[in-house]
Design an enzyme around this catalytic site. Structure first.
Site, short mmCIF file in Angstrom:
data_model
loop_
_atom_site.label_atom_id
_atom_site.label_comp_id
_atom_site.label_asym_id
_atom_site.label_seq_id
_atom_site.Cartn_x
_atom_site.Cartn_y
_atom_site.Cartn_z
N ASP A 131 -3.00 -27.71 48.34
CA ASP A 131 -3.16 -26.69 47.97
C ASP A 131 -2.18 -25.86 46.76
O ASP A 131 -0.62 -26.36 46.98
CB ASP A 131 -3.37 -25.42 49.59
N GLU A 132 -2.43 -25.63 45.89
CA GLU A 132 -1.42 -24.68 45.33
C GLU A 132 -0.85 -25.66 44.45
O GLU A 132 0.43 -25.01 44.83
CB GLU A 132 -1.36 -23.27 45.72
#
Ligand code: TNX
Length: 504
Positions: free
Chosen positions: A315-316
């Site tokens: 993620d991210e």
């Protein structure tokens, strides 16, 4: 002070709501001083479920409740002809019958017996969770329940990177979540602020990045030794919970880079971080040291984990170029397979072509996601964790002292009134492995904080994951939830007394 009268419960007063309930008010059963528990002959696992039930009932009743295979009015039995109304029970399904003579549970597998025990516990008055013996009428309401889960995967995630939780705290947390038939505990083990699992050959990960001053505001030091993790896995397995370990990469890796500067682009040391920024750190896709490190970590985590899943985060990764992200994920996917695990990743990972066995966990708040839909079309399964419904770290209201609000504020009705099969176009019932609620720990400083954010919202997500879609009903849910006020007080579990619930 006189003790309040103990009230008889209704057969359907259970969370998650059972699939079928047929009350027979003339058939109540009373647990008494001579009641015994009988378990399936020759099954050590059924015997342990019986012991678990006895351990739940002994403190408040003060009864001996012996567990054996010969006799007993409460019977926990295994039979593999288990099929009800044409529906196979599966491992977690069960049939429960309560008559004046006793209680009979039948299931195809011990996991079903354990699920039935959670139901039985809720069918007794709240005082059953008290720590000391009391004189009361321990009545179970008569009738039959036939039950089975809607989804195989019903999870909760605990972030032990931003604030470390000890083995005892994680076990206490686990004990409270299994009441709602949660069967996966996802541990977010690593992030920018800390690394919380000991890895053979990489001691500085935990010595430095699990040590003093780590965690958000430096308030969450600590880490799990391999022995601690193994103990947790066994504790969870006894409660039919699978641990899903997450090593977040290629982003969220500042703590790893603090411990081992060779994991940065130019090999120079980076400073520890205790703030809550995201998206600034990345493993280096074009460096062989990266994959030597990742392979060691994946091998070790896989070896310590009997469950099928290994979560690689993903993620991210704003500090990773799209090309590097693809290169990195494509190198890591075969490593996870090599060590015998099924890969799980946050849905950004679905931007890369995935094997069918991969699982994508959707966490955003948008109304559509192309990558997740494509992964589902290719046969991958999806875990639904939309932040605007399932994020336990969001505030309840604007003035909640704990929590964040980037995904909005989430009251109990908001966490209950949604359907995972209608959340994303192209991701219907068949594509779903299940649902998971996530508790990020940036604002948490204690187990009580974690519980306050978890309850009463986790039961909402648990019911969505277990109960038939057609039984979904907010009015019924909030009434059933009200009964947990006194239960949680007896259990010593903190909760937010949401004004939406007519607390008992
Ligand atoms: C987003 S959800 C994150 C986490 C934060 C969380 C706070 C996800 C996959 N990443 O790094 O802790 O928001 O709500």
């Amino acid at each position: 002070m006189s003790e309040p009268a103990v009230q008889r419960r209704g057969l359907g007063d259970v969370i998650p709501r059972p699939a079928e309930v047929r009350p027979d008010p003339a058939a109540d059963f009373r647990i008494g001083t001579g009641t015994a528990i009988r378990t399936a002959p020759g099954s050590a696992a059924a015997r342990r479920v019986g012991e678990h039930l006895a351990a739940l009932l002994r403190p408040a009743t003060g009864f001996a409740l012996p567990v054996g295979e010969e006799s007993g009015a409460i019977a926990l039995l295994l039979d593999d002809g288990a099929e009800t109304d044409g529906e196979p029970d599966g491992d977690e399904g069960y049939r429960l019958e309560i008559t004046p003579e006793g209680v009979t549970v039948r299931a195809a597998a011990p996991a079903g017996l354990f699920a039935a025990v959670q139901t039985l516990r809720q069918l007794l008055p709240a005082e059953i969770d008290g720590a000391a013996p009391r004189d009361a009428d321990w009545v179970l309401p008569g009738g039959r329940i036939t039950d089975r889960p809607r989804f195989a995967y019903r999870g909760v995630m605990l972030d032990i990177a931003r604030r470390f939780f000890t083995v005892a705290e994680i076990e206490a947390y686990l004990d409270s979540v299994v009441q709602f038939k949660i069967n996966h505990l996802h541990l977010h083990l690593t992030d920018d602020q800390g690394w919380r699992l000991e890895i053979d050959g990489w001691p500085r990960l935990t010595e430095v990045s699990g040590g003093a001053g780590t965690g958000v505001d430096g308030a969450g030091p600590g880490y799990l030794t391999r022995a601690d993790y193994t103990e947790l896995v066994a504790y969870a397995a006894e409660r039919f919970v699978t641990i899903v370990p997450e090593i977040d990469m290629p982003g969220h890796v500042n703590a790893a880079q603090v411990a081992y500067p060779e994991l940065t682009a130019d090999g120079t040391a980076v400073a520890p971080r205790t703030d809550t920024e995201v998206g600034y750190s990345s493993l280096v896709a074009g460096k062989e040291e990266t994959y030597a490190f990742v392979e060691d970590v994946v091998r070790e985590v896989a070896a310590l984990t009997p469950g099928p899943y290994l979560h690689i985060g993903g993620d991210e990764a704003q500090a990773t170029t799209a090309e590097d992200y693809r290169t990195f994920i494509q190198r890591v996917l075969p490593l996870v397979a090599k060590y015998g695990k099924r890969v799980v990743g946050w849905h950004e990972m679905a931007g890369v072509e995935l094997p069918e066995t991969a699982v994508a966990q959707y966490w955003r708040i948008e109304a559509a996601d192309e990558g997740t839909a494509r992964a589902a079309a290719n046969g991958s399964k999806v875990i639904m964790s939309p932040a605007d419904r399932t994020y336990l770290d969001m505030k309840y209201t604007a003035d909640s002292p704990l929590g964040l609000d980037w995904a909005g504020v989430i009251d109990v009705e908001r966490s209950y009134d949604w359907d995972p099969a209608e959340r994303l176009p192209g991701v219907g019932e068949e594509a779903l492995l299940g649902v998971e609620a996530a508790l990020w720990a940036e604002t948490l400083r204690s187990l009580a904080d974690a519980q306050t954010m978890t309850y009463p919202r986790l039961p909402a997500v648990a019911e969505i994951g277990w109960s038939p879609r057609a039984s979904h009903d907010w009015e019924s849910f909030r009434r059933r939830l009200a009964a947990f006020g006194p239960r949680w007080r007896h259990q010593g579990v903190a909760f937010h007394p949401s004004p939406e619930i007519p607390w008992a």
